[in-house]
Motif scaffolding. Structure first.
Motif, PDB file in Angstrom:
ATOM      1  N   ALA A  33       0.859  -1.179   0.000  1.00  0.00           N
ATOM      2  CA  ALA A  33       0.000   0.000   0.000  1.00  0.00           C
ATOM      3  C   ALA A  33       0.891   1.222   0.000  1.00  0.00           C
ATOM      4  O   ALA A  33       1.734   1.380   0.869  1.00  0.00           O
ATOM      5  N   CYS A  34       0.723   2.054  -0.985  1.00  0.00           N
ATOM      6  CA  CYS A  34       1.528   3.255  -1.033  1.00  0.00           C
ATOM      7  C   CYS A  34       0.812   4.316  -1.839  1.00  0.00           C
ATOM      8  O   CYS A  34       0.112   4.011  -2.803  1.00  0.00           O
ATOM      9  N   HIS A  44      -0.723  12.114  -3.179  1.00  0.00           N
ATOM     10  CA  HIS A  44      -1.776  11.814  -4.147  1.00  0.00           C
ATOM     11  C   HIS A  44      -2.462  10.510  -3.759  1.00  0.00           C
ATOM     12  O   HIS A  44      -1.799   9.468  -3.653  1.00  0.00           O
ATOM     13  N   LEU A  45      -3.760  10.568  -3.556  1.00  0.00           N
ATOM     14  CA  LEU A  45      -4.515   9.404  -3.121  1.00  0.00           C
ATOM     15  C   LEU A  45      -5.587   9.028  -4.134  1.00  0.00           C
ATOM     16  O   LEU A  45      -6.353   9.887  -4.579  1.00  0.00           O
ATOM     17  N   ASP A  46      -5.627   7.748  -4.483  1.00  0.00           N
ATOM     18  CA  ASP A  46      -6.746   7.217  -5.247  1.00  0.00           C
ATOM     19  C   ASP A  46      -7.785   6.741  -4.239  1.00  0.00           C
ATOM     20  O   ASP A  46      -7.473   5.946  -3.336  1.00  0.00           O
ATOM     21  N   VAL A  47      -9.014   7.223  -4.398  1.00  0.00           N
ATOM     22  CA  VAL A  47     -10.078   6.906  -3.447  1.00  0.00           C
ATOM     23  C   VAL A  47     -11.180   6.139  -4.175  1.00  0.00           C
ATOM     24  O   VAL A  47     -11.859   6.682  -5.050  1.00  0.00           O
ATOM     25  N   GLY A  48     -11.341   4.880  -3.826  1.00  0.00           N
ATOM     26  CA  GLY A  48     -12.377   4.062  -4.443  1.00  0.00           C
ATOM     27  C   GLY A  48     -13.745   4.385  -3.868  1.00  0.00           C
ATOM     28  O   GLY A  48     -13.935   4.379  -2.645  1.00  0.00           O
ATOM     29  N   LEU A  74      -6.788  14.257  -4.182  1.00  0.00           N
ATOM     30  CA  LEU A  74      -7.599  13.053  -4.286  1.00  0.00           C
ATOM     31  C   LEU A  74      -8.082  12.825  -5.715  1.00  0.00           C
ATOM     32  O   LEU A  74      -8.477  13.771  -6.395  1.00  0.00           O
ATOM     33  N   THR A  75      -8.046  11.572  -6.130  1.00  0.00           N
ATOM     34  CA  THR A  75      -8.632  11.168  -7.408  1.00  0.00           C
ATOM     35  C   THR A  75      -9.700  10.113  -7.125  1.00  0.00           C
ATOM     36  O   THR A  75      -9.361   8.963  -6.812  1.00  0.00           O
ATOM     37  N   PRO A  76     -10.980  10.479  -7.176  1.00  0.00           N
ATOM     38  CA  PRO A  76     -12.028   9.479  -6.967  1.00  0.00           C
ATOM     39  C   PRO A  76     -11.997   8.426  -8.067  1.00  0.00           C
ATOM     40  O   PRO A  76     -11.846   8.751  -9.246  1.00  0.00           O
ATOM     41  N   GLN A  95      -5.745   3.783  -2.153  1.00  0.00           N
ATOM     42  CA  GLN A  95      -5.322   3.990  -0.768  1.00  0.00           C
ATOM     43  C   GLN A  95      -6.500   4.096   0.206  1.00  0.00           C
ATOM     44  O   GLN A  95      -6.413   3.673   1.356  1.00  0.00           O
ATOM     45  N   ILE A  96      -7.601   4.665  -0.255  1.00  0.00           N
ATOM     46  CA  ILE A  96      -8.790   4.859   0.576  1.00  0.00           C
ATOM     47  C   ILE A  96      -9.991   4.331  -0.195  1.00  0.00           C
ATOM     48  O   ILE A  96     -10.030   4.398  -1.427  1.00  0.00           O
ATOM     49  N   GLY A  97     -10.978   3.823   0.532  1.00  0.00           N
ATOM     50  CA  GLY A  97     -12.190   3.358  -0.118  1.00  0.00           C
ATOM     51  C   GLY A  97     -13.427   3.761   0.661  1.00  0.00           C
ATOM     52  O   GLY A  97     -13.345   4.174   1.831  1.00  0.00           O
TER      53      GLY A  97
END
Length: 326
Positions: A33-34, A44-48, A74-76, A95-97
């Motif tokens: 996880a990074c 920069h976070l990808d958020v599911g 954040l990138t949804p 990274q986040i969901g």
């Protein structure tokens, strides 16, 4: 991607396989996880997410600069089901969901390494979530639902859990209730075609069913279970929570600010809904919004786990304190 539903049964049917893949990766230590490198000082976070009304605070927080203030970009990443989001997060692809709490509790009970990092939303009153029946069905009270066919979007999940709990709170015998899995957008037609007796729908589908006419509300389950019932949460994998605790802390700070802002600015919520859901502005202006609060509602998460076990959706009680970081 734009969708009214964001909840597709095709993806749900892959839950077992996804869970097996995740658990296998856990066992072999392959999970990573990074976040993206923060050369610009911004993480920069990808958020599911599942693109539904409930995630409006996330988009508002991006729009208002709350996440930027915490040095986060954040990138949804829209997905059609929470199971897909969960697998992506635990595998480190996101990274986040965001997922409903029943799904998270079921996953945690199976040993999937998750950590809730912020509240998602709580159930509101009114027709935020309701059970509908045809006007000519003869179903006018919760007691009339005993032994009936009730549509839910997913079997063994939050829909039947809340319906069962609401019926039991109303003194109804649930042993003969038959749940039928139908995607939210198709429930109105299923009612009209008499393929089901009633349908459990959430906004904006509740509004769509009402606009179709010829139906009425039989029961609103959530308020019968508890006030401010926690529906969903934002979560991460335990590996990421341990490797990047400061990023998680900053996400929580910005998310909590976003949740509070959304609760206090419903007009802003309605403005932003059509930007990520294919929802006509005239519908967005009238849908019943959920509640938003930074409180994850741990006591009610335990209640949800107890209900899920009671109804056979899980066999092992999850450690709620560990899931919520307590």
């Amino acid at each position: 991607m734009r969708t009214w539903g964001g909840v597709d049964i095709i993806a749900r049917r892959a839950v077992a396989g996804l869970t097996a893949v995740v658990l296998s990766a856990c066992a072999t230590g392959l999970l990573v996880a990074c976040s993206e490198p923060a050369d610009d000082g911004v993480d920069h976070l990808d958020v599911g997410i599942v693109p539904v009304i409930d995630v409006a605070p996330l988009y508002l927080g991006i729009d208002r600069g709350f996440f930027a203030a915490q040095r986060l970009k954040l990138t949804p990443k829209p997905s059609q089901a929470g199971a897909t989001v969960t697998a992506a997060v635990v595998a480190g692809d996101e990274q986040i969901g965001f997922s409903n709490n029943t799904s998270l509790l079921i996953a945690a009970s199976k040993g999937v390494p998750l950590r809730i990092v912020a509240a998602g939303n709580q159930a509101a009153g009114g027709d935020y979530a309701a059970i509908f029946a045809r006007d000519d069905s003869g179903i006018t009270a919760p007691s009339d639902l005993a032994g009936k066919r009730i549509a839910v979007n997913n079997l063994g999940n939050v829909g039947p859990l809340t319906v069962n709990a609401g019926l039991e709170a109303s003194g109804v015998d649930i042993s003969g209730v038959q749940f039928v899995e139908i995607p939210f957008p198709q429930m109105g037609a299923a009612l009209t075609q008499r393929r089901i007796d009633a349908a459990w729908a959430v906004e904006p589908f509740a509004s769509a069913i009402k606009q179709g006419g010829g139906v009425h509300v039989v029961m609103r389950p959530y308020p019968l279970i508890a006030a401010h019932f926690p529906v969903a949460s934002y979560f991460t994998g335990t590996a990421y929570a341990k490797s990047d605790p400061d990023v998680v802390r900053r996400f929580r700070t910005a998310m909590n600010r976003s949740l509070t802002y959304a609760q206090n600015h419903p007009a802003e919520v309605r403005r932003i809904l059509p930007s990520y859901i294919d929802l006509p502005p005239e519908v967005a202006a009238h849908v019943v919004l959920p509640e938003w609060s930074p409180d994850v509602g741990a006591p009610l998460l335990r209640r949800t786990a107890d209900l899920a076990r009671r109804y056979g959706y899980l066999t092992t009680e999850p450690d709620v304190a560990r899931l919520t970081g307590g």
